[in-house]
Write a protein that holds these residues in place. Structure first.
Motif, PDB file in Angstrom:
ATOM      1  N   HIS A 127      -1.187  11.773  19.542  1.00 39.77           N
ATOM      2  CA  HIS A 127      -0.693  12.834  18.439  1.00 39.77           C
ATOM      3  C   HIS A 127       0.037  13.958  19.033  1.00 39.77           C
ATOM      4  CE1 HIS A 127      -4.667  13.864  20.398  1.00 39.77           C
ATOM      5  NE2 HIS A 127      -4.284  15.142  20.082  1.00 39.77           N
ATOM      6  N   ASP A 157       6.145  13.549  10.511  1.00 42.23           N
ATOM      7  CA  ASP A 157       5.997  12.580   9.660  1.00 42.23           C
ATOM      8  C   ASP A 157       7.280  11.817   9.823  1.00 42.23           C
ATOM      9  OD1 ASP A 157       4.013  13.465   8.446  1.00 42.23           O
ATOM     10  OD2 ASP A 157       4.742  14.494   6.751  1.00 42.23           O
ATOM     11  N   PRO A 162       0.906  11.134  13.948  1.00 43.84           N
ATOM     12  CA  PRO A 162      -0.303  11.854  13.611  1.00 43.84           C
ATOM     13  C   PRO A 162      -0.473  13.422  14.239  1.00 43.84           C
ATOM     14  CG  PRO A 162      -1.181  10.460  15.101  1.00 43.84           C
ATOM     15  CD  PRO A 162       0.142   9.949  14.915  1.00 43.84           C
ATOM     16  N   TYR A 164      -3.050  16.696  15.311  1.00 46.41           N
ATOM     17  CA  TYR A 164      -4.617  17.318  15.477  1.00 46.41           C
ATOM     18  C   TYR A 164      -4.516  18.976  15.916  1.00 46.41           C
ATOM     19  CZ  TYR A 164      -9.297  17.765  17.409  1.00 46.41           C
ATOM     20  OH  TYR A 164     -10.490  18.173  17.749  1.00 46.41           O
ATOM     21  N   TRP A 199      -7.639  16.659  11.705  1.00 48.54           N
ATOM     22  CA  TRP A 199      -6.704  15.612  11.745  1.00 48.54           C
ATOM     23  C   TRP A 199      -5.881  15.389  10.855  1.00 48.54           C
ATOM     24  CZ3 TRP A 199      -5.037  12.525  15.597  1.00 48.54           C
ATOM     25  CH2 TRP A 199      -4.628  11.266  15.442  1.00 48.54           C
ATOM     26  N   ARG A 200      -4.388  14.890  11.045  1.00 40.28           N
ATOM     27  CA  ARG A 200      -3.472  14.691   9.831  1.00 40.28           C
ATOM     28  C   ARG A 200      -3.080  13.462  10.135  1.00 40.28           C
ATOM     29  NH1 ARG A 200       1.901  15.386   8.879  1.00 40.28           N
ATOM     30  NH2 ARG A 200       2.375  16.544   6.534  1.00 40.28           N
ATOM     31  N   ALA A 201      -3.222  12.354   9.612  1.00 36.62           N
ATOM     32  CA  ALA A 201      -2.653  11.033   9.818  1.00 36.62           C
ATOM     33  C   ALA A 201      -1.259  10.831   9.429  1.00 36.62           C
ATOM     34  CB  ALA A 201      -3.464   9.982   8.627  1.00 36.62           C
ATOM     35  N   PRO A 202      -0.771   9.984   9.941  1.00 39.10           N
ATOM     36  CA  PRO A 202       0.789   9.623   9.629  1.00 39.10           C
ATOM     37  C   PRO A 202       0.832   9.511   8.144  1.00 39.10           C
ATOM     38  CG  PRO A 202       0.054   8.274  11.396  1.00 39.10           C
ATOM     39  CD  PRO A 202      -1.039   8.725  11.071  1.00 39.10           C
ATOM     40  N   GLU A 205      -0.012   6.469   6.306  1.00 38.26           N
ATOM     41  CA  GLU A 205      -1.613   6.331   6.217  1.00 38.26           C
ATOM     42  C   GLU A 205      -2.031   7.051   5.088  1.00 38.26           C
ATOM     43  OE1 GLU A 205      -3.526   6.381   9.994  1.00 38.26           O
ATOM     44  OE2 GLU A 205      -2.157   5.198  11.014  1.00 38.26           O
ATOM     45  N   ARG A 206      -1.551   8.318   4.981  1.00 43.59           N
ATOM     46  CA  ARG A 206      -1.931   9.248   3.942  1.00 43.59           C
ATOM     47  C   ARG A 206      -1.550   8.802   2.478  1.00 43.59           C
ATOM     48  NH1 ARG A 206       0.932  12.706   7.234  1.00 43.59           N
ATOM     49  NH2 ARG A 206       2.223  13.624   5.350  1.00 43.59           N
TER      50      ARG A 206
END
Length: 210
Positions: A127, A157, A162, A164, A199-202, A205-206
């Protein structure tokens, strides 16, 4: 208008000053550098950030700076580690002289303890890691932090990656939440207030989760 660009070599002194002011009261870095709040701690923070940003993240990450369009003054800075960057003790060895300069052997031991705790809570999945982001008092409320996040997260993005970070204050966590981060768990094992992992998902996925 706030403009964000990668830091040039000539920007690094301003980046160090911005981060030292922004993190003077940060509870995690207060443990790392020691010393009372004020001139002593800020000078130690300057030594710390000088070592971090002048070592040059290169392929392992980036330092971004924010300015008003057409102006020279740096209003904020963010230090990011890229996926695949070295982690753990081996990655910190080049910074040992920095911690020695900050507060001798005690500084090395404190930094090692903090780094161990933070590393233990980081996700295993590769990440982008927001190591530091700071805006001095005079520039707060102008959208500088949001601009720094927006610029780098657009690239994150685009790469399908992702991200963090750890956040020490509710105010900052609200900003990160507006940019797609979600709280994971408090980082236990540090003195004082525990920061919270986020956490920030890709992007894919979001989108599917929404």
């Amino acid at each position: 208008m706030i403009v964000v660009t990668p830091a040039a070599p000539a920007d690094l002194g301003a980046v160090v000053d911005v981060l030292a002011e922004a993190f003077e009261d940060d509870p995690v870095l207060a443990v790392v550098v020691g010393g009372p709040a004020g001139a002593v701690r800020r000078e130690r923070l300057r030594h710390l950030f000088d070592g971090i940003v002048r070592s040059g993240p290169g392929a392992a990450g980036t330092v971004d700076v924010a300015r008003r369009a057409g102006a020279a003054d740096v209003l904020g800075a963010a230090v990011w580690q890229a996926p695949g960057a070295g982690r753990g003790l081996a990655a910190e060895l080049p910074h040992l002289p920095v911690f020695l300069r900050v507060d001798g052997v005690r500084g090395v031991l404190r930094a090692a303890r903090v780094q161990h705790v933070l590393e233990r809570h980081r996700p295993d999945r590769p990440h982008w890691y927001l190591q530091e982001i700071g805006v001095p008092v005079a520039a707060r409320g102008l959208g500088v932090g949001a601009a720094l996040l927006t610029a780098r997260l657009a690239a994150v993005d685009a790469a399908g990656a992702p991200a963090y970070l750890e956040s020490s204050t509710p105010r900052n966590r609200r900003l990160y939440q507006r940019h797609g981060f979600v709280e994971t768990a408090p980082v236990q094992g540090l003195a004082g207030t525990a920061p919270v992992g986020m956490w920030r998902a890709p992007a894919t996925e979001r989108t599917s989760a929404g």
